[in-house]
Motif scaffolding. Sequence first.
Motif, short mmCIF file in Angstrom:
data_model
loop_
_atom_site.label_atom_id
_atom_site.label_comp_id
_atom_site.label_asym_id
_atom_site.label_seq_id
_atom_site.Cartn_x
_atom_site.Cartn_y
_atom_site.Cartn_z
N ILE A 39 0.85 -1.18 0.00
CA ILE A 39 0.00 0.00 0.00
C ILE A 39 0.89 1.23 0.00
O ILE A 39 1.77 1.37 0.84
N SER A 40 0.63 2.11 -0.96
CA SER A 40 1.40 3.35 -1.08
C SER A 40 0.44 4.53 -1.12
O SER A 40 -0.52 4.52 -1.89
N GLN A 84 -2.48 0.00 -5.88
CA GLN A 84 -1.79 -0.78 -4.87
C GLN A 84 -1.51 -2.16 -5.46
O GLN A 84 -2.07 -2.53 -6.49
N ILE A 99 -7.10 1.29 -3.80
CA ILE A 99 -6.78 1.54 -2.40
C ILE A 99 -7.86 0.99 -1.46
O ILE A 99 -7.55 0.46 -0.40
N ALA A 118 -7.37 -2.77 -1.23
CA ALA A 118 -6.12 -3.05 -0.53
C ALA A 118 -6.27 -2.81 0.97
O ALA A 118 -5.82 -3.61 1.79
#
Length: 130
Positions: free
Chosen positions: A8-9, A15, A34, A37
Amino acid sequence: MELRRIIISELVEHQIVVLKEVDGERNFPIVIGIFEATSIDRRVKGIQAPRPLTHDLITAVVEQMGGEIQDIVISDLKEHTYFAKLRIRKDGELTEVDCRPSDAIAVAVANRVPIYVNEAVLGEALEDDE
């Protein structure tokens, strides 16, 4: 397959979830959103949401209708897009419901059911990765 990693960024929109063969060495990375994730990550960490999330709702609907989620299959790859099936068993019959792989993985993790990837899809993904 089993869930191997969730990447996860906060800096990028997409992601990555990495699935790994249970009895093998091959990895299967897939890009997801996101929300999915985060949902998968919460499940893995045992964090309960105060209200049911969409993946909880799917499970509740299936169960209230007398079915059970048997497993999920990432079944196809078309034009760089993966397709999946949520497989539901009810009264001895199996019904396959089309869904996004990210949703299927989130439901599988929430219900602790097997995750499968069609061998042809896995082969194509590994070819594309080389």
